[in-house]
Write a protein that holds these residues in place. Sequence first.
Motif, PDB file in Angstrom:
ATOM      1  N   ILE A 195       6.230  -4.681  -3.656  1.00 17.81           N
ATOM      2  CA  ILE A 195       5.249  -5.826  -4.212  1.00 17.81           C
ATOM      3  C   ILE A 195       6.102  -6.356  -5.550  1.00 17.81           C
ATOM      4  CG2 ILE A 195       3.074  -6.289  -5.352  1.00 17.81           C
ATOM      5  CD1 ILE A 195       1.906  -4.140  -3.745  1.00 17.81           C
ATOM      6  N   SER A 253       5.439  -5.347   3.012  1.00 21.50           N
ATOM      7  CA  SER A 253       4.591  -5.960   1.904  1.00 21.50           C
ATOM      8  C   SER A 253       3.176  -5.671   2.479  1.00 21.50           C
ATOM      9  CB  SER A 253       4.930  -7.203   1.562  1.00 21.50           C
ATOM     10  OG  SER A 253       3.861  -7.694   0.616  1.00 21.50           O
ATOM     11  N   ALA A 297       4.356 -13.286   0.817  1.00 22.40           N
ATOM     12  CA  ALA A 297       4.723 -12.018   0.248  1.00 22.40           C
ATOM     13  C   ALA A 297       6.443 -11.943   0.436  1.00 22.40           C
ATOM     14  CB  ALA A 297       4.157 -10.990   0.884  1.00 22.40           C
TER      15      ALA A 297
END
Length: 444
Positions: free
Chosen positions: A280, A404, A411
């Motif tokens: 992330i 992700s 993402a």
Amino acid sequence: MSGIHLAYDLSFTHTEGRWNQPGAWVGSDFPDVKMFLELARTAERAGVDMLFFGDGSGIPSTWRGSIEPAVEWGIQWPRQDMSPIIAAMSTVTDHIGFGLTYSSTFMHPFYVARLLNSLDHVSGGRIAFNVVASSRGADAANYGYAQLADHDQRYERMEEFIAVCRALWDSVSPDAIERDRATGRFADPAKVHPIDHTGEFFTVKGPLSAVPSPQHHPVVVQAGNSPRGVAASATFADLVFGFGGSLAGQQRHRAMLDAALVDEGRDPAAVGILWATQVIVGRTAAEAITRRDTVLDFWTHEAVGTMLSHNAGYDFSTLPESFRLGELREEIIAANASPAGFIGALVTELGADTVITRDEFFEHGFLAASGLDHTVIGDAATVAETLEQNHADTGARGGFMLSSPLAMPSAYAELSELLVPELRRRGALAPRYPGSTLRENLAV
């Protein structure tokens, strides 16, 4: 130290609530091919080596013996056969590779060898084959099996499966096709030969009814991390897909693989591991933490139980109030399910003799199901530094399979636009597409 190779794991771009995360497509959703075309272009601009698709053909049904929780909340389903999507993505890209998963437990090697040959032609030599030994009852039931075969037998079948594929890919020599316009002769029969394979699991006449593909042999990836799985990797894998998590676990896997490769007469330096790593990334550390918090709400007790039970092949809803971890592992082994993965990591971390409560088990399980036990969180510089250090600490051979828990496509766009450029700026990445095939680009 060799440079880091990067792949994106796109196996679950739309499951476990990702479809409902901020940044998800509006008006389009899985399996819309346009989503994947856009992602492929973005990833190639960043210089990512490969887009990877794991697979499973059954809807999770191990938890409480029902598919209802998985269907209701979208846990590891739906899943399509991604070969048509890969073919489409290859037409809008020139360099990036594609990894496709099929199960040697259920599939036939002639079919798979022919399909991968065709995809290698379509993509211009950019296909990898991730071969798996299935450990899920939901998959087995769809292929007519009342129960899974023995764990070690599944790997024996896998080794024969790959041997047959390779024999079929070699059954038409690269120089067999002449296409001599003067004589009208298409190919030299002396260079096209049956394989006449008769083994424990397969009988295949051959030859492969196809023209040799650009790579001749697609890159072979294998992900087993049990002792038997590592032994299989050492016999045939060009590249290994390793589980993330603790550094100690990664180092053990690397050491086991190196020893097994030496036993097979192979050079350990030539076989890299791509570590499964969830990322992330934000423009700031605070932004990354906020994004992580959006993931947490999805993981209810029911969701965690469904995910863990499916991946282990064991119904954790039946756990008693307290139990010894080693006994649980033995029960899973006796059921021919998967004693590796989450259970193997928990036994390694806490010890086989540890007595754990049901609630404690699910607290650990929350981290495994959500992937937060192998998630790197932060701004691009922080994440890049963590990956560089991990690469060095695990032998600097291979790289990372990045996934992700956030929305598709935002993402992965942020990985391509924030993290990958930071790694390249640091000089941490392997050279960008030095060859014309995936095998050349991965140096395997």
